[in-house]
Design a protein around this motif. Structure first.
Motif, PDB file in Angstrom:
ATOM      1  N   PHE A  27       0.834  -1.193   0.000  1.00  0.00           N
ATOM      2  CA  PHE A  27       0.000   0.000   0.000  1.00  0.00           C
ATOM      3  C   PHE A  27       0.878   1.257   0.000  1.00  0.00           C
ATOM      4  O   PHE A  27       0.644   2.181  -0.775  1.00  0.00           O
ATOM      5  CB  PHE A  27      -0.930   0.020   1.220  1.00  0.00           C
ATOM      6  CG  PHE A  27      -1.707   1.294   1.342  1.00  0.00           C
ATOM      7  CD1 PHE A  27      -2.878   1.473   0.631  1.00  0.00           C
ATOM      8  CD2 PHE A  27      -1.263   2.323   2.154  1.00  0.00           C
ATOM      9  CE1 PHE A  27      -3.591   2.664   0.717  1.00  0.00           C
ATOM     10  CE2 PHE A  27      -1.971   3.507   2.258  1.00  0.00           C
ATOM     11  CZ  PHE A  27      -3.136   3.682   1.536  1.00  0.00           C
ATOM     12  N   ALA A  31       0.161   3.591  -3.107  1.00  0.00           N
ATOM     13  CA  ALA A  31      -0.715   4.734  -2.844  1.00  0.00           C
ATOM     14  C   ALA A  31      -0.174   6.021  -3.460  1.00  0.00           C
ATOM     15  O   ALA A  31      -0.930   6.821  -3.998  1.00  0.00           O
ATOM     16  CB  ALA A  31      -0.932   4.901  -1.350  1.00  0.00           C
ATOM     17  N   GLU A  34      -0.542   6.297  -7.563  1.00  0.00           N
ATOM     18  CA  GLU A  34      -1.822   6.534  -8.222  1.00  0.00           C
ATOM     19  C   GLU A  34      -1.824   7.868  -8.974  1.00  0.00           C
ATOM     20  O   GLU A  34      -2.362   7.951 -10.074  1.00  0.00           O
ATOM     21  CB  GLU A  34      -2.963   6.519  -7.215  1.00  0.00           C
ATOM     22  CG  GLU A  34      -3.307   5.126  -6.732  1.00  0.00           C
ATOM     23  CD  GLU A  34      -4.443   5.125  -5.739  1.00  0.00           C
ATOM     24  OE1 GLU A  34      -5.567   4.760  -6.131  1.00  0.00           O
ATOM     25  OE2 GLU A  34      -4.201   5.524  -4.582  1.00  0.00           O
ATOM     26  N   LEU A  51      -6.835  -1.453  -2.338  1.00  0.00           N
ATOM     27  CA  LEU A  51      -6.295  -0.179  -1.852  1.00  0.00           C
ATOM     28  C   LEU A  51      -7.300   0.510  -0.931  1.00  0.00           C
ATOM     29  O   LEU A  51      -6.924   1.047   0.111  1.00  0.00           O
ATOM     30  CB  LEU A  51      -5.953   0.742  -3.026  1.00  0.00           C
ATOM     31  CG  LEU A  51      -4.635   0.456  -3.741  1.00  0.00           C
ATOM     32  CD1 LEU A  51      -4.594   1.160  -5.098  1.00  0.00           C
ATOM     33  CD2 LEU A  51      -3.461   0.886  -2.890  1.00  0.00           C
ATOM     34  N   ARG A  55      -6.663   1.375   2.941  1.00  0.00           N
ATOM     35  CA  ARG A  55      -6.809   2.779   3.332  1.00  0.00           C
ATOM     36  C   ARG A  55      -7.827   2.946   4.458  1.00  0.00           C
ATOM     37  O   ARG A  55      -7.707   3.844   5.290  1.00  0.00           O
ATOM     38  CB  ARG A  55      -7.222   3.611   2.119  1.00  0.00           C
ATOM     39  CG  ARG A  55      -7.147   5.089   2.324  1.00  0.00           C
ATOM     40  CD  ARG A  55      -7.455   5.866   1.043  1.00  0.00           C
ATOM     41  NE  ARG A  55      -6.271   5.908   0.182  1.00  0.00           N
ATOM     42  CZ  ARG A  55      -6.164   5.299  -0.994  1.00  0.00           C
ATOM     43  NH1 ARG A  55      -7.160   4.606  -1.491  1.00  0.00           N
ATOM     44  NH2 ARG A  55      -5.057   5.393  -1.699  1.00  0.00           N
TER      45      ARG A  55
END
Length: 85
Positions: A27, A31, A34, A51, A55
């Motif tokens: 992650f 993250a 993206e 994800l 999150r």
């Protein structure tokens, strides 16, 4: 992205079956990507859902809140991912 999508293709919720450090580490790596390479995330619904699950974890929510602002915008790849693969 392909590896994540492949792992999640069998219906599992987390990358290694159970929630592990692999989910948190992956992650942290993805993250921030993206915004940098959005095309890599296109047509990856399993990874997008994963994800979102990561999150939403209380520990991740708290860590992101403690970081202040959108910490995913302050991302840079380091040497470790290349060294360890």
């Amino acid at each position: 992205m392909e590896r994540c999508e492949g792992k999640l293709a069998d219906g599992r919720e987390w990358l290694m079956g159970a929630l592990t450090i692999a989910d948190f580490e992956t992650f942290a790596w993805l993250a921030g990507m993206e915004q940098i390479v959005p095309e890599a995330f296109a047509d990856k619904p399993l990874t997008a859902a994963w994800l979102s699950r990561v999150r939403a974890r209380p520990s991740v929510t708290a860590a992101l809140a403690d970081a202040g602002g959108d910490s995913t915008r302050f991302w840079a790849p380091g040497p470790e991912i290349n060294r360890w693969g």
